[in-house]
Design a protein around this motif. Sequence first.
Motif, PDB file in Angstrom:
ATOM      1  N   GLY A   2       0.798  -1.224   0.000  1.00 13.90           N
ATOM      2  CA  GLY A   2       0.000   0.000   0.000  1.00 13.90           C
ATOM      3  C   GLY A   2       0.826   1.266   0.000  1.00 13.90           C
ATOM      4  O   GLY A   2       0.266   2.363  -0.012  1.00 13.90           O
ATOM      5  N   TYR A   3       2.163   1.166   0.015  1.00 10.70           N
ATOM      6  CA  TYR A   3       3.024   2.347   0.078  1.00 10.70           C
ATOM      7  C   TYR A   3       2.909   3.189  -1.191  1.00 10.70           C
ATOM      8  O   TYR A   3       2.545   2.692  -2.265  1.00 10.70           O
ATOM      9  CB  TYR A   3       4.486   1.924   0.262  1.00 10.70           C
ATOM     10  CG  TYR A   3       4.880   1.637   1.693  1.00 10.70           C
ATOM     11  CD1 TYR A   3       3.974   1.137   2.615  1.00 10.70           C
ATOM     12  CD2 TYR A   3       6.188   1.850   2.116  1.00 10.70           C
ATOM     13  CE1 TYR A   3       4.356   0.865   3.917  1.00 10.70           C
ATOM     14  CE2 TYR A   3       6.580   1.578   3.423  1.00 10.70           C
ATOM     15  CZ  TYR A   3       5.658   1.083   4.318  1.00 10.70           C
ATOM     16  OH  TYR A   3       6.031   0.810   5.605  1.00 10.70           O
ATOM     17  N   SER A   4       3.260   4.457  -1.058  1.00  8.42           N
ATOM     18  CA  SER A   4       3.180   5.373  -2.193  1.00  8.42           C
ATOM     19  C   SER A   4       4.073   4.926  -3.335  1.00  8.42           C
ATOM     20  O   SER A   4       3.700   5.027  -4.511  1.00  8.42           O
ATOM     21  CB  SER A   4       3.575   6.782  -1.745  1.00  8.42           C
ATOM     22  OG  SER A   4       2.727   7.242  -0.720  1.00  8.42           O
ATOM     23  N   ALA A   5       5.281   4.435  -3.017  1.00  3.47           N
ATOM     24  CA  ALA A   5       6.190   3.976  -4.071  1.00  3.47           C
ATOM     25  C   ALA A   5       5.537   2.868  -4.900  1.00  3.47           C
ATOM     26  O   ALA A   5       5.694   2.822  -6.132  1.00  3.47           O
ATOM     27  CB  ALA A   5       7.499   3.483  -3.456  1.00  3.47           C
ATOM     28  N   TYR A   6       4.822   1.987  -4.234  1.00  8.93           N
ATOM     29  CA  TYR A   6       4.141   0.893  -4.938  1.00  8.93           C
ATOM     30  C   TYR A   6       3.025   1.437  -5.820  1.00  8.93           C
ATOM     31  O   TYR A   6       2.896   1.059  -6.995  1.00  8.93           O
ATOM     32  CB  TYR A   6       3.595  -0.110  -3.930  1.00  8.93           C
ATOM     33  CG  TYR A   6       2.764  -1.213  -4.542  1.00  8.93           C
ATOM     34  CD1 TYR A   6       3.291  -2.032  -5.540  1.00  8.93           C
ATOM     35  CD2 TYR A   6       1.471  -1.456  -4.116  1.00  8.93           C
ATOM     36  CE1 TYR A   6       2.537  -3.050  -6.097  1.00  8.93           C
ATOM     37  CE2 TYR A   6       0.703  -2.468  -4.669  1.00  8.93           C
ATOM     38  CZ  TYR A   6       1.239  -3.263  -5.666  1.00  8.93           C
ATOM     39  OH  TYR A   6       0.493  -4.269  -6.226  1.00  8.93           O
ATOM     40  N   GLN A   7       2.210   2.332  -5.273  1.00  5.83           N
ATOM     41  CA  GLN A   7       1.088   2.880  -6.030  1.00  5.83           C
ATOM     42  C   GLN A   7       1.563   3.612  -7.285  1.00  5.83           C
ATOM     43  O   GLN A   7       0.936   3.539  -8.339  1.00  5.83           O
ATOM     44  CB  GLN A   7       0.285   3.833  -5.143  1.00  5.83           C
ATOM     45  CG  GLN A   7      -0.326   3.208  -3.904  1.00  5.83           C
ATOM     46  CD  GLN A   7      -1.436   2.230  -4.230  1.00  5.83           C
ATOM     47  OE1 GLN A   7      -2.012   2.264  -5.312  1.00  5.83           O
ATOM     48  NE2 GLN A   7      -1.737   1.329  -3.296  1.00  5.83           N
ATOM     49  N   ILE A   8       2.679   4.312  -7.162  1.00 10.76           N
ATOM     50  CA  ILE A   8       3.199   5.082  -8.300  1.00 10.76           C
ATOM     51  C   ILE A   8       3.845   4.168  -9.336  1.00 10.76           C
ATOM     52  O   ILE A   8       3.552   4.239 -10.533  1.00 10.76           O
ATOM     53  CB  ILE A   8       4.212   6.131  -7.807  1.00 10.76           C
ATOM     54  CG1 ILE A   8       3.501   7.193  -6.956  1.00 10.76           C
ATOM     55  CG2 ILE A   8       4.928   6.791  -8.988  1.00 10.76           C
ATOM     56  CD1 ILE A   8       4.455   8.121  -6.218  1.00 10.76           C
ATOM     57  N   LEU A   9       4.722   3.270  -8.885  1.00  6.50           N
ATOM     58  CA  LEU A   9       5.510   2.473  -9.825  1.00  6.50           C
ATOM     59  C   LEU A   9       4.713   1.365 -10.496  1.00  6.50           C
ATOM     60  O   LEU A   9       4.978   1.022 -11.655  1.00  6.50           O
ATOM     61  CB  LEU A   9       6.733   1.889  -9.113  1.00  6.50           C
ATOM     62  CG  LEU A   9       7.784   2.910  -8.667  1.00  6.50           C
ATOM     63  CD1 LEU A   9       8.913   2.212  -7.919  1.00  6.50           C
ATOM     64  CD2 LEU A   9       8.325   3.684  -9.855  1.00  6.50           C
ATOM     65  N   ARG A  10       3.752   0.784  -9.811  1.00  8.04           N
ATOM     66  CA  ARG A  10       2.989  -0.291 -10.455  1.00  8.04           C
ATOM     67  C   ARG A  10       2.160   0.244 -11.616  1.00  8.04           C
ATOM     68  O   ARG A  10       1.884  -0.465 -12.588  1.00  8.04           O
ATOM     69  CB  ARG A  10       2.088  -0.993  -9.450  1.00  8.04           C
ATOM     70  CG  ARG A  10       0.879  -0.189  -9.010  1.00  8.04           C
ATOM     71  CD  ARG A  10      -0.094  -1.042  -8.220  1.00  8.04           C
ATOM     72  NE  ARG A  10      -1.264  -0.280  -7.791  1.00  8.04           N
ATOM     73  CZ  ARG A  10      -2.331  -0.824  -7.199  1.00  8.04           C
ATOM     74  NH1 ARG A  10      -2.358  -2.124  -6.965  1.00  8.04           N
ATOM     75  NH2 ARG A  10      -3.347  -0.075  -6.833  1.00  8.04           N
ATOM     76  N   LYS A  11       1.794   1.541 -11.536  1.00  5.49           N
ATOM     77  CA  LYS A  11       1.038   2.170 -12.618  1.00  5.49           C
ATOM     78  C   LYS A  11       1.962   2.555 -13.770  1.00  5.49           C
ATOM     79  O   LYS A  11       1.625   2.365 -14.945  1.00  5.49           O
ATOM     80  CB  LYS A  11       0.319   3.415 -12.081  1.00  5.49           C
ATOM     81  CG  LYS A  11      -0.460   4.182 -13.131  1.00  5.49           C
ATOM     82  CD  LYS A  11      -1.135   5.396 -12.515  1.00  5.49           C
ATOM     83  CE  LYS A  11      -1.886   6.199 -13.571  1.00  5.49           C
ATOM     84  NZ  LYS A  11      -2.537   7.403 -12.970  1.00  5.49           N
TER      85      LYS A  11
END
Length: 434
Positions: A188-197
């Motif tokens: 749920g981290y911001s890095a995950y939300q940004i990079l997975r997109k």
Amino acid sequence: MIGKPDKAKLLRQWSRSMHLFGLFVMLWLPVAVLAQTGPHSDALSQGYLPGTGLTVDKQQVFTDDDWAFLSSHELSCAMAPNWPPINMYDQDKKLVGIAIDYWELISKNLNIDIQCDVKETYSEVLQDIKARQADFMLATSITDERKHYAQFSKPYVSFPIAIATTIDKGYIPDESALTGKRVAVGRGYSAYQILRKESPGIHFVEVDNTGAGMKLLARNEVFAVVDNLPVLARIINDNNYKNIKVSGTTKHNIDVRLMVRNDYPQLAVIFNKAIDLISEEDRQRILSRWLDPDVVSGFSIALAEDEKNWLAQKHTVRVRTVDWAPYLIVRDNEPPQGIAVEYLKSIEKRTGIKFEYEVTHQPFAEFLESMKRGQGPDLTPVLVRTPEREQNLSFTENYISSPYVIFAREQEDLIMDISALTGKTVAVPKGFAV
């Protein structure tokens, strides 16, 4: 940062001192640094008005409705203590970190005292905000998913998303090198939300927090770990990981903000005002306390290789300096002062560029023509971008906006907007973009 003075009060003061009538007109003048080869301005949303005698008054910054909202709501905060150095426990199990220091200043500006409820994981904090069991959290970033249930303050600090690998790996220029690799990231981290997109080809391994991801990396169970730069640097240092290093940064930043439940939009606005009152001195003090000097001075600005090479040449940039208060203030036997000078000082501190101020009385229109011919100083710190000027000159992004103001004699009728000047004779400095 220094809080912005009340605009109406400032206009009244200027009007009285000049015996003229000034009307605040809602036309905004964006100001940019101009250079033939210039740095990208790192915007600081501050006011700098030396000599006006104005000080920040919280009673003017916050409205009666703001104070009423704070007094009528028992606000609750939630956070997880596993995002060092942004928020974490110290040896005495006391919450500390960048977000905590900012919150102390924000809450002081709001005259409130709220202790955060600590959750085990970041995911639990998000669930509490979503369920409205908590009213706000101290440190997160905006994602499309979170917009469905939360509102956000403006960012109070920003860091690049970085990549940690084992020491046998080479330099990683950006996230494209992670395609097809197993990469640990906080659930749920911001890095995950940004990079997975942006990088769907990465095989993400979700973990409870970045520290857990580092343990996987140390055992070579993943190729890399991603999070914002100071978090990775802090975990590597605190855990004495000899086989792990920060190998590069991505093209993306994490802008750290407060998150507010979506039915409290006024609270986000109140937080924004409180953030604006935090001085640049306090901001630098907080970063210096929690970040290694290399992180503060270098990685906090994402630079391309050609930009780094240019800085390495130790250029001296000549700055056109005229007396145009409060942007530029020139006094006999004193160094230049003003809003623009403060911005340049910050750029100088962060990049190492040396600025040399050249005081001139050359008329503005003549100066513009000389710049178009590649003559004169290298940079002017206060100029409005126009299509015509962009044909010959280079501009940074805007770093400050100021209102156009109409001055008239006291006996003139009230001027409500610019249309009232139709058919009138209006004085304006030659060459100005109005």
